[in-house]
Write an enzyme that holds these catalytic residues in place. Structure first.
Site, short mmCIF file in Angstrom:
data_model
loop_
_atom_site.label_atom_id
_atom_site.label_comp_id
_atom_site.label_asym_id
_atom_site.label_seq_id
_atom_site.Cartn_x
_atom_site.Cartn_y
_atom_site.Cartn_z
N GLU A 160 24.70 6.08 68.75
CA GLU A 160 23.62 6.92 69.26
C GLU A 160 22.87 6.29 70.44
O GLU A 160 22.71 6.89 71.49
CB GLU A 160 22.61 7.23 68.14
CG GLU A 160 23.12 8.16 67.06
CD GLU A 160 23.00 9.63 67.42
OE1 GLU A 160 22.65 9.95 68.57
OE2 GLU A 160 23.26 10.47 66.53
N SER A 218 19.16 16.59 68.30
CA SER A 218 18.07 15.71 68.70
C SER A 218 16.73 16.38 68.36
O SER A 218 16.50 16.71 67.20
CB SER A 218 18.19 15.36 70.18
OG SER A 218 17.41 14.23 70.51
N HIS A 245 24.64 9.30 71.88
CA HIS A 245 23.75 10.43 71.67
C HIS A 245 24.08 11.55 72.65
O HIS A 245 24.30 11.32 73.84
CB HIS A 245 22.30 9.98 71.87
CG HIS A 245 21.29 11.00 71.50
ND1 HIS A 245 21.12 11.45 70.21
CD2 HIS A 245 20.37 11.69 72.25
CE1 HIS A 245 20.15 12.35 70.18
NE2 HIS A 245 19.69 12.52 71.40
#
Length: 517
Positions: free
Chosen positions: A327, A199, A423
């Site tokens: 995600e 990320s 995610h």
């Protein structure tokens, strides 16, 4: 001889390991077959006249310094979606520290080194978070792992007068310089360094690839779920002015230094809650989760990663780039929107975030059977993570470099399985930390299955093999076959699975976000 810590699994007579390097000597712990050193300063505390400045070299010390505990986290907002419980962490000003896991602190060992950079929307994060316990990576891969703290939020990324841009990135460079100069003493090879992050950590890795100050500090890089936002200098300055105004101050290092660093994050938190009010100046950024990102200032960060890679800035760096299939699911679930999004919500998202003026119709044509919630999720997953990763790989190829691409498709079992391959799922799988931080949510009330444990082991095997040889075990990506590793219960190499999205975004340019008004 000092008394071994109760966590040590070695015999009671085994001494705690001591390593001597440039700044002094540190004493670590023996834990489960590894020597572990925590909280080693790589720069001076960035407070007082060092606040909002580039990191300064750490002063040496006499004697042996205990390296038993993680250093304190950098000042940051109170928490983030998905974390359960309170992060127990030390307090103090020594934010800029590294931690080392090594099979043997022997200068002759010369093992490959992996350096982890945490995520957290550039406003949160701490290398001491339990989810980043690197023991499994170091032990399974027989290599050295380093994790580091860097400044986040206002301290690290606000574009203010009297301070260099991208201080958080400069902290990362300073930590990598520490690795280059000192890791041999811990059994690592400074010529075999791989940086990896997820990320905002992956966005940091992407930035380091094109930063002149980071050139030569690592040989390989792994970027997991690279986020798309990078700011132009005018936009970043406008955001900083808005943040400072929340505290009744000017956007200068002098003004902001009058506020305790632990209190200042509240100004950023307050702004985040009303970013939508700035749509006329900040565009789509006003509808996102963070007012912080790397700034293309022309000096510290001369270009966006996509532009820099296409120009050959990291042609000789071997890359792994990848993303998770679902995600954006994490955010819709945590916001309580999963299963509740309407046709109007989908249309708004497609028009706001899709590529080009006809994005809404183009997405509906490409995904004719998708529900409103699925369309909302697909366009956001594409915009924020999936297409930025793919475009980085293609930029590297365009310059004659090499990249391996993956997609994680195995679904998280927590919360009844609604999270999918969302995610952050790659973190507990890679580190094997199923009951910490996001793992505590993604595997909530579910014991890791043999399937999960096997995938976790394969994840680490691929990443550590890449750090050792440059080959993760699947072919490099190319624009003819588009071979991608799917990480699932039964891993398979196949053509890039998000082909419909790839075609929709083919002509899009991920540029630094502009100031509109």
């Amino acid at each position: 001889m000092t008394t071994p810590n109760s966590r040590d699994t070695a015999a009671d007579s085994t001494p705690e390991p001591v390593v001597r390097f440039g700044a002094g000597a540190v004493r670590g712990r023996l834990e489960n077959g590894l020597a572990v050193f925590r909280g080693i300063p790589f720069a001076e505390p960035p407070v007082g006249d060092a606040r909002f400045q580039a990191p300064r070299p750490v002063r040496g010390w006499d004697g042996v310094r205990d390296a038993f505990d993680f250093g304190p986290p950098p000042p940051q907002e109170s928490g983030f979606q998905g974390r359960r419980g309170v992060l127990v962490a030390p307090t103090g000003d020594d934010w800029l520290t590294v931690n080392v896991w090594t099979p043997a602190p022997d200068p002759a060992a010369r093992r490959p080194v992996m350096v982890w950079i945490y995520g957290g929307a550039y406003k949160l994060g701490h290398a001491g978070s339990p989810g980043y316990d690197a023991q499994h990576i170091a032990r399974d891969g027989d290599l050295v792992v380093v994790t580091l703290n860097y400044r986040v939020g206002i301290e690290g990324f606000a574009r203010i007068d009297g301070a260099p841009a991208n201080r958080g990135l400069l902290d990362q460079v300073a930590a990598l310089e520490w690795v280059r100069e000192n890791i041999t003493a811990f059994g690592g090879d400074p010529e075999q360094v791989t940086v990896f992050g997820e990320s905002a950590g992956a966005g940091s890795v992407a930035s380091l690839l094109v930063m002149p100050s980071a050139s030569g500090l690592f040989r390989r890089a792994i970027a997991q779920s690279v986020p798309s936002p990078f700011f132009s200098d005018p936009l970043a300055k406008d955001i900083a002015a808005a943040i400072a105004a929340e505290a009744g101050l000017r956007p200068t290092a002098a003004d902001l230094s009058t506020v305790d660093p632990r209190q200042l994050p509240m100004a950023g938190e307050t702004l985040t809650d009303k970013m939508h009010q700035y749509e006329d100046r900040w565009g789509t950024l006003a509808h996102t989760l963070s007012p912080f990102a790397p700034v293309v200032d022309g000096e510290v960060l001369p270009t966006t990663p996509w532009q820099g890679l296409a120009a050959g800035a990291a042609r000789d760096v071997e890359l792994i780039l990848g993303h998770n299939r679902d995600e954006f699911r994490l955010f819709t679930v945590l916001d309580g929107q999963f299963g509740k999004l309407t046709e109007e919500d989908a249309t708004t998202a497609l028009r706001r975030f899709g590529p080009g003026p006809d994005a809404a119709q183009a997405y509906r044509t490409a995904f004719p059977d998708a529900s409103p919630g699925e369309l909302h999720e697909i366009v956001n997953s594409d915009r924020v993570f999936r297409m930025p990763c793919l475009h980085l790989a293609e930029a590297q190829l365009a310059a004659g470099g090499r990249a391996h691409v993956y997609e994680l498709t195995w679904p998280a079992p927590g919360l009844g399985g609604v999270l999918g391959a969302c995610h952050g799922l790659d973190i507990p799988l890679l580190f094997g930390t199923f009951t910490a931080d996001l793992g505590n949510l993604l595997f909530a009330d579910v014991e890791p299955s043999p399937e999960a444990l096997a995938l976790s082991s394969r994840f680490r095997a691929s990443w550590t093999a890449f750090a050792r040889t440059g080959d993760p075990g699947w072919p490099a990506y190319d624009i003819e076959r588009r071979a991608v590793q799917l990480l699932d219960a039964e891993p398979v190499v196949t053509a890039y699975p998000e082909e419909a999205s790839r075609r929709l975004w083919k002509g899009h340019v991920f540029a630094a976000l502009p100031l509109i008004g």
